[in-house]
Each structure stands twice: as C-alpha cells, then as structure tokens.
Design an enzyme around this catalytic site. Structure first.
Site, mmCIF file in Angstrom:
data_model
loop_
_atom_site.group_PDB
_atom_site.id
_atom_site.type_symbol
_atom_site.label_atom_id
_atom_site.label_comp_id
_atom_site.label_asym_id
_atom_site.label_seq_id
_atom_site.Cartn_x
_atom_site.Cartn_y
_atom_site.Cartn_z
ATOM 1 N N HIS A 18 1.282 25.924 -43.854
ATOM 2 C CA HIS A 18 -0.139 25.648 -43.585
ATOM 3 C C HIS A 18 -0.676 24.650 -44.616
ATOM 4 C CE1 HIS A 18 -0.133 29.992 -41.916
ATOM 5 N NE2 HIS A 18 -0.280 29.202 -40.878
ATOM 6 N N LYS A 42 -4.681 40.595 -33.077
ATOM 7 C CA LYS A 42 -3.353 40.308 -33.636
ATOM 8 C C LYS A 42 -2.942 41.341 -34.676
ATOM 9 C CE LYS A 42 -1.915 35.543 -33.100
ATOM 10 N NZ LYS A 42 -1.422 34.369 -33.851
ATOM 11 N N ARG A 91 5.580 23.019 -34.905
ATOM 12 C CA ARG A 91 6.897 23.184 -35.527
ATOM 13 C C ARG A 91 8.025 22.952 -34.549
ATOM 14 N NH1 ARG A 91 4.886 28.881 -37.664
ATOM 15 N NH2 ARG A 91 3.804 28.536 -35.707
ATOM 16 N N SER A 129 4.097 32.784 -40.803
ATOM 17 C CA SER A 129 3.596 33.962 -41.527
ATOM 18 C C SER A 129 4.370 35.197 -41.091
ATOM 19 C CB SER A 129 2.105 34.165 -41.249
ATOM 20 O OG SER A 129 1.379 33.030 -41.621
HETATM 21 P P1 ADP Z 1 -2.386 31.042 -34.896
HETATM 22 O O1 ADP Z 1 -2.472 32.515 -34.976
HETATM 23 O O2 ADP Z 1 -3.644 30.390 -34.428
HETATM 24 O O3 ADP Z 1 -1.145 30.458 -34.270
HETATM 25 P P2 ADP Z 1 -1.335 30.527 -37.551
HETATM 26 O O4 ADP Z 1 -2.046 31.054 -38.719
HETATM 27 O O5 ADP Z 1 -0.029 31.100 -37.204
HETATM 28 O O6 ADP Z 1 -2.390 30.598 -36.396
HETATM 29 O O7 ADP Z 1 -1.169 28.945 -37.682
HETATM 30 C C1 ADP Z 1 -2.264 28.074 -37.697
HETATM 31 C C2 ADP Z 1 -1.783 26.698 -37.318
HETATM 32 O O8 ADP Z 1 -0.841 26.241 -38.286
HETATM 33 C C3 ADP Z 1 -1.067 26.597 -35.983
HETATM 34 O O9 ADP Z 1 -1.353 25.332 -35.415
HETATM 35 C C4 ADP Z 1 0.393 26.671 -36.363
HETATM 36 O O10 ADP Z 1 1.212 26.048 -35.403
HETATM 37 C C5 ADP Z 1 0.368 25.898 -37.655
HETATM 38 N N1 ADP Z 1 1.475 26.270 -38.536
HETATM 39 C C6 ADP Z 1 1.852 27.511 -38.930
HETATM 40 N N2 ADP Z 1 2.913 27.456 -39.748
HETATM 41 C C7 ADP Z 1 3.243 26.136 -39.853
HETATM 42 C C8 ADP Z 1 4.275 25.408 -40.527
HETATM 43 N N3 ADP Z 1 5.218 26.036 -41.237
HETATM 44 N N4 ADP Z 1 4.293 24.070 -40.427
HETATM 45 C C9 ADP Z 1 3.349 23.438 -39.679
HETATM 46 N N5 ADP Z 1 2.362 24.054 -39.017
HETATM 47 C C10 ADP Z 1 2.303 25.382 -39.092
#
Ligand code: ADP
Length: 159
Positions: A18, A42, A91, A129
């Site tokens: 992130h 979630k 990703r 995460s």
């Molecule tokens: P959500 O629950 O909305 O998917 P996340 O907290 O998992 O939210 O992720 C928020 C954003 O960050 C999403 O667009 C996700 O694809 C992106 N994201 C999460 N991890 C990574 C990573 N390792 N590299 C790039 N983008 C990421």
C-alpha cells in the site's frame, strides 16, 4: 481537473505494498486522501482506530497525505472530498477482474468519477494484508512486508 485523489481500501493492516502505491501517487497528485473503509462486513482484524493509527505512523513522512476513516459509497466520499479521482493498485489478473467490476459500477453510479490504476511494484506484487496475516499467525517472519509499528503489533499478538 483535480489535483486531489482518494486512495481507498480496508488497509487491515497497511502494508509496504500500500505504501508503495501511496508514495507513487503523491508524485502525481498534490494531495492524497488515504480513506480507510470501516467495512464491518469484512470482519477486520484491526479496529478502524488502530488501522488509522498504523497508517498515520507509516506515512508521517509524506506531507501531502491525509488519513480518514469512512463508511458508505465511494461516489459519496468523492463528492464530499470534492474530487473525482480514485487510485487503486493492481497486482494481478484477480485484482483486475475485481477492480473492473467496481469501476463499471462506479461509472454507472457517477460517470464523472475516474479511477487511476497503478501496477504493483515487483517487490510488492505478492503482498496482501490477508496473506501477511496468515503468515504471521503461523509463525513466519513478516517484518520485510510491513511498516515498523504494524510489525511490532504483530509481534505482540503472535509472540
Ligand atoms: P480492498 O479491501 O478495498 O481491496 P485493500 O486494503 O486490500 O482494500 O487494498 C487497497 C488497494 O490497494 C486495492 O486497490 C489493492 O488492490 C491495493 N493493494 C493492496 N496490496 C497491494 C500491493 N501489494 N501492491 C499494490 N497494490 C496493492
């Protein structure tokens, strides 16, 4: 034209993946709102207060980032924040498919809302995460994937 963008997500917890997307976004937009979804559906591991605290500590060095918690639709948050730009990270193909659905729905709800997609860096494309939580629960070392305070929180949960 907008110089402000919203980077929304659950951030449960914020990871180096992130932070990579966020840091790159700050080079494109003059102001970024990191919007942390309360998202009780979630069943997040960390409370909204804790997720906001982790994010604040992790991005304190980035001066043009503001962290907020939110619930409800992104189209409403964007209107409230007076911007029409969202940022999301991609990703892999699975992210693409999910993001495509969300984008199409947002476009129907508010055609003025745009989403900018940034591809994950090579080092962070395997980070999520949920996977990090699974590794930590099973005793793996997650230090390289997390901001310092988030890693410390995991070490106290799984000593
Ligand atoms: P959500 O629950 O909305 O998917 P996340 O907290 O998992 O939210 O992720 C928020 C954003 O960050 C999403 O667009 C996700 O694809 C992106 N994201 C999460 N991890 C990574 C990573 N390792 N590299 C790039 N983008 C990421």
């Amino acid at each position: 034209m907008s110089t402000k963008a919203i980077y929304p997500g659950t951030f449960d917890p914020i990871t180096n993946g992130h932070i990579n997307i966020l840091t790159r976004s700050t080079l494109i937009f003059s102001k970024i709102i990191l919007a942390i979804s309360i998202n009780p559906n979630k069943n997040p591991m960390f409370s909204i207060e804790k997720r906001v605290e982790f994010a604040k500590e992790a991005v304190a060095h980035l001066k043009n980032v503001t962290i907020i918690g939110f619930s409800g639709l992104l189209i409403h948050l964007a209107q409230e924040q007076k911007t029409n730009v969202l940022i999301r990270g991609l990703r892999n193909i699975t992210d693409f498919e999910n993001e495509n659905k969300r984008y199409q729905m947002n476009a129907k709800l508010d055609p003025s809302l745009e989403t900018i997609f940034l591809l994950a860096s090579q080092e962070s494309s395997c980070l999520s995460s949920s996977l990090i939580k699974e590794v930590a629960q099973n005793g793996g070392n997650v230090e390289p994937f997390l901001p310092k305070t988030v890693f410390q929180a995991f070490t106290s949960i799984y000593p």
